[in-house]
Design a protein around this motif. Structure first.
Motif, PDB file in Angstrom:
ATOM      1  N   PRO A  36      44.424  40.316  53.755  1.00 61.65           N
ATOM      2  CA  PRO A  36      44.054  41.620  52.813  1.00 61.65           C
ATOM      3  C   PRO A  36      45.267  42.337  52.399  1.00 61.65           C
ATOM      4  CG  PRO A  36      43.415  42.196  55.006  1.00 61.65           C
ATOM      5  CD  PRO A  36      43.856  40.543  55.059  1.00 61.65           C
ATOM      6  N   GLY A  37      45.200  42.645  51.008  1.00 52.77           N
ATOM      7  CA  GLY A  37      46.395  43.691  50.809  1.00 52.77           C
ATOM      8  C   GLY A  37      46.837  43.508  49.267  1.00 52.77           C
ATOM      9  N   PHE A  38      46.884  42.433  48.974  1.00 53.76           N
ATOM     10  CA  PHE A  38      47.293  41.822  47.608  1.00 53.76           C
ATOM     11  C   PHE A  38      46.555  40.666  46.991  1.00 53.76           C
ATOM     12  CE2 PHE A  38      50.585  43.208  50.403  1.00 53.76           C
ATOM     13  CZ  PHE A  38      51.283  44.186  49.562  1.00 53.76           C
ATOM     14  N   GLY A  39      46.496  40.932  45.568  1.00 54.04           N
ATOM     15  CA  GLY A  39      46.138  39.636  44.843  1.00 54.04           C
ATOM     16  C   GLY A  39      46.944  38.494  44.726  1.00 54.04           C
ATOM     17  N   GLY A  40      46.603  37.639  44.151  1.00 54.65           N
ATOM     18  CA  GLY A  40      47.691  36.356  43.792  1.00 54.65           C
ATOM     19  C   GLY A  40      47.991  35.508  44.838  1.00 54.65           C
ATOM     20  N   GLN A  41      47.386  35.458  46.271  1.00 50.39           N
ATOM     21  CA  GLN A  41      47.930  34.787  47.330  1.00 50.39           C
ATOM     22  C   GLN A  41      47.134  33.351  47.092  1.00 50.39           C
ATOM     23  OE1 GLN A  41      48.629  37.244  51.240  1.00 50.39           O
ATOM     24  NE2 GLN A  41      47.260  38.464  50.115  1.00 50.39           N
ATOM     25  N   VAL A  69      35.482  46.126  43.768  1.00 49.27           N
ATOM     26  CA  VAL A  69      36.447  47.231  43.736  1.00 49.27           C
ATOM     27  C   VAL A  69      37.477  47.252  45.103  1.00 49.27           C
ATOM     28  CG1 VAL A  69      36.955  49.713  43.663  1.00 49.27           C
ATOM     29  CG2 VAL A  69      34.860  48.527  42.145  1.00 49.27           C
ATOM     30  N   ASP A  70      38.517  46.910  45.179  1.00 47.19           N
ATOM     31  CA  ASP A  70      39.302  47.065  46.347  1.00 47.19           C
ATOM     32  C   ASP A  70      40.023  48.097  46.716  1.00 47.19           C
ATOM     33  OD1 ASP A  70      39.380  43.994  47.311  1.00 47.19           O
ATOM     34  OD2 ASP A  70      40.310  43.687  45.315  1.00 47.19           O
ATOM     35  N   VAL A  71      39.549  48.831  47.784  1.00 49.64           N
ATOM     36  CA  VAL A  71      39.971  50.145  48.196  1.00 49.64           C
ATOM     37  C   VAL A  71      40.922  50.074  49.234  1.00 49.64           C
ATOM     38  CG1 VAL A  71      39.358  52.528  49.072  1.00 49.64           C
ATOM     39  CG2 VAL A  71      37.799  51.134  47.469  1.00 49.64           C
ATOM     40  N   PRO A 121      34.304  39.841  39.775  1.00 54.68           N
ATOM     41  CA  PRO A 121      35.620  39.885  39.594  1.00 54.68           C
ATOM     42  C   PRO A 121      36.268  41.144  40.416  1.00 54.68           C
ATOM     43  CG  PRO A 121      34.329  39.503  37.415  1.00 54.68           C
ATOM     44  CD  PRO A 121      33.403  39.680  38.775  1.00 54.68           C
ATOM     45  N   SER A 122      37.451  40.788  40.977  1.00 57.53           N
ATOM     46  CA  SER A 122      38.157  41.963  41.375  1.00 57.53           C
ATOM     47  C   SER A 122      39.192  42.654  40.422  1.00 57.53           C
ATOM     48  CB  SER A 122      39.041  41.503  42.574  1.00 57.53           C
ATOM     49  OG  SER A 122      40.090  42.464  42.948  1.00 57.53           O
ATOM     50  N   ILE A 123      38.962  44.017  40.450  1.00 58.52           N
ATOM     51  CA  ILE A 123      39.593  44.724  39.353  1.00 58.52           C
ATOM     52  C   ILE A 123      40.954  44.871  39.688  1.00 58.52           C
ATOM     53  CG2 ILE A 123      37.569  45.758  38.222  1.00 58.52           C
ATOM     54  CD1 ILE A 123      38.201  48.312  39.664  1.00 58.52           C
ATOM     55  N   ALA A 177      37.065  37.042  42.451  1.00 58.57           N
ATOM     56  CA  ALA A 177      38.427  36.555  41.998  1.00 58.57           C
ATOM     57  C   ALA A 177      38.981  37.456  41.167  1.00 58.57           C
ATOM     58  CB  ALA A 177      37.893  35.220  41.263  1.00 58.57           C
ATOM     59  N   GLY A 178      40.126  37.650  41.402  1.00 58.30           N
ATOM     60  CA  GLY A 178      40.813  38.777  40.553  1.00 58.30           C
ATOM     61  C   GLY A 178      41.844  38.026  39.783  1.00 58.30           C
ATOM     62  N   SER A 179      42.888  37.272  40.048  1.00 58.91           N
ATOM     63  CA  SER A 179      43.949  36.603  39.322  1.00 58.91           C
ATOM     64  C   SER A 179      43.183  35.460  38.259  1.00 58.91           C
ATOM     65  CB  SER A 179      44.941  35.940  40.186  1.00 58.91           C
ATOM     66  OG  SER A 179      45.361  36.810  41.127  1.00 58.91           O
ATOM     67  N   ALA A 180      42.276  34.581  38.980  1.00 59.58           N
ATOM     68  CA  ALA A 180      41.438  33.823  38.280  1.00 59.58           C
ATOM     69  C   ALA A 180      40.647  34.388  37.225  1.00 59.58           C
ATOM     70  CB  ALA A 180      40.907  32.779  39.174  1.00 59.58           C
ATOM     71  N   VAL A 193      33.078  35.173  49.429  1.00 62.49           N
ATOM     72  CA  VAL A 193      34.730  34.582  49.719  1.00 62.49           C
ATOM     73  C   VAL A 193      35.435  35.440  48.703  1.00 62.49           C
ATOM     74  CG1 VAL A 193      36.374  32.633  50.011  1.00 62.49           C
ATOM     75  CG2 VAL A 193      34.060  32.417  50.346  1.00 62.49           C
ATOM     76  N   ASP A 194      36.639  35.939  49.499  1.00 57.79           N
ATOM     77  CA  ASP A 194      37.575  36.828  48.531  1.00 57.79           C
ATOM     78  C   ASP A 194      38.692  36.569  48.965  1.00 57.79           C
ATOM     79  OD1 ASP A 194      38.873  39.195  47.280  1.00 57.79           O
ATOM     80  OD2 ASP A 194      37.884  40.350  48.709  1.00 57.79           O
ATOM     81  N   GLY A 195      39.686  36.214  47.929  1.00 58.00           N
ATOM     82  CA  GLY A 195      41.189  35.810  48.079  1.00 58.00           C
ATOM     83  C   GLY A 195      41.397  34.594  47.819  1.00 58.00           C
ATOM     84  N   GLY A 196      42.591  34.228  46.804  1.00 59.80           N
ATOM     85  CA  GLY A 196      42.892  32.941  46.552  1.00 59.80           C
ATOM     86  C   GLY A 196      41.677  31.958  46.043  1.00 59.80           C
ATOM     87  N   VAL A 197      40.706  32.542  45.264  1.00 60.02           N
ATOM     88  CA  VAL A 197      39.603  31.760  44.720  1.00 60.02           C
ATOM     89  C   VAL A 197      40.127  31.466  43.282  1.00 60.02           C
ATOM     90  CG1 VAL A 197      37.117  31.934  43.825  1.00 60.02           C
ATOM     91  CG2 VAL A 197      37.799  32.972  45.947  1.00 60.02           C
TER      92      VAL A 197
HETATM   93  C1  DX5 Z   1      42.732  41.202  48.576  1.00 58.38           C
HETATM   94  C2  DX5 Z   1      41.594  41.810  47.750  1.00 58.38           C
HETATM   95  C3  DX5 Z   1      41.200  40.769  46.876  1.00 58.38           C
HETATM   96  C4  DX5 Z   1      42.110  40.503  45.896  1.00 58.38           C
HETATM   97  C5  DX5 Z   1      41.695  38.930  45.241  1.00 58.38           C
HETATM   98  O1  DX5 Z   1      43.056  42.172  49.731  1.00 58.38           O
HETATM   99  O2  DX5 Z   1      40.656  42.103  48.631  1.00 58.38           O
HETATM  100  O3  DX5 Z   1      39.818  41.161  46.511  1.00 58.38           O
HETATM  101  O4  DX5 Z   1      41.886  41.325  44.785  1.00 58.38           O
HETATM  102  O5  DX5 Z   1      42.862  38.533  44.499  1.00 58.38           O
HETATM  103  P1  DX5 Z   1      43.008  37.121  44.122  1.00 58.38           P
HETATM  104  O6  DX5 Z   1      41.672  36.579  43.507  1.00 58.38           O
HETATM  105  O7  DX5 Z   1      43.974  37.057  43.087  1.00 58.38           O
HETATM  106  O8  DX5 Z   1      43.278  36.530  45.333  1.00 58.38           O
END
Ligand code: DX5
Ligand code: ZN
Length: 225
Positions: free
Chosen positions: A143-148, A36-38, A9-11, A198-201, A176-180
């Motif tokens: 890369p850069g934002f969650g929820g895409q 952890v997304d830096v 899970p992405s915090i 997965a962040g949002s999910a 895999v990272d993003g949109g999961v």
């Molecule tokens: C985007 C980050 C992801 C992000 C994923 O740059 O690397 O880790 O948090 O977010 P969701 O799961 O909401 O697409």
């Protein structure tokens, strides 16, 4: 790969005012790693956290911390992330300047090196660094934002990378990272991914954290104890 899909899970989508508690909660809910997304506001147009916060967050889980650096340059901060307790340290090859040197430095500092590929980055950047890495991260979004939304063209990339990592003979995590979401997670698993971020999910999904994690893994939460 026969083992169960790892869920990280992405915090980024957690409540940042309660990050320690959120990490404890996903740990208890069945997370296999903590993602952890830096972000530095330079390589990507967003800012998050650095090694000082990571060091304190490590107190809240003994699971591996899967640290995804979206910063440029990378090398000046490798030692700090090692001291802070990063387990996997994943970098973007275009963050520069020299990916092979960076991966060696990550290994030399006792961490597991990973390479992240943006949606437009071809897989052949890995051709000469396969022996240096323990993880490949396929970005399902820019890369850069969650929820895409997941970019479907990445499924073919996952399939190719699945063949490439299998051919390497090494135990390389294909993440895999993003949109999961539970739906795209299944597509990614079928394409050969064995780890999903997965962040949002997870944090904003319809169920409990345990139910959301299980849904991404492709199991009901009752099957995951
Ligand atoms: C985007 C980050 C992801 C992000 C994923 O740059 O690397 O880790 O948090 O977010 P969701 O799961 O909401 O697409
Ligand atoms: Zn990430």
């Amino acid at each position: 790969m026969s083992r169960t899909t790892l869920i990280s899970p992405s915090i980024l989508s957690a409540d940042f005012a309660r990050l320690g508690e959120e990490i404890q909660a996903i740990d208890t809910a069945g997370a296999d790693m903590i993602h952890v997304d830096v972000m530095d506001g330079h390589y990507v147009p967003n800012l998050t956290i650095g090694p000082t916060v990571l060091k304190d967050l490590k107190l809240y889980s003994t699971k591996p911390f899967d640290v995804h650096l979206m910063i440029s340059p990378v090398d000046p901060l490798i030692a700090e992330f090692a001291k802070a307790g990063a387990d996997y340290l994943t970098v973007h090859p275009d963050a520069g300047p020299h990916i092979h040197r960076t991966l060696q430095a990550i290994r030399d500092h006792g961490m597991k090196p990973g390479v992240a590929l943006n949606p437009a980055t071809p897989i052949n950047v890995l051709d000469h660094v396969m022996d240096e890495i323990d993880l490949v991260l396929v970005m399902g979004v820019n890369p850069g934002f969650g929820g895409q939304s997941f970019i479907l063209s990445q499924l073919e990339k996952i399939r190719s990378l699945s063949r490439m990592t299998a051919a390497s003979g090494r135990d390389i995590i294909l993440e895999v990272d993003g949109g999961v979401t539970p739906f795209t997670a299944r597509q990614c698993r079928e394409a050969g991914a064995n780890a999903l971020v997965a962040g949002s999910a997870v944090f904003k999904g319809s169920g409990t954290y345990a139910e959301n994690i299980a849904a991404i893994r492709g199991k009901s939460s009752a099957q995951v104890t």
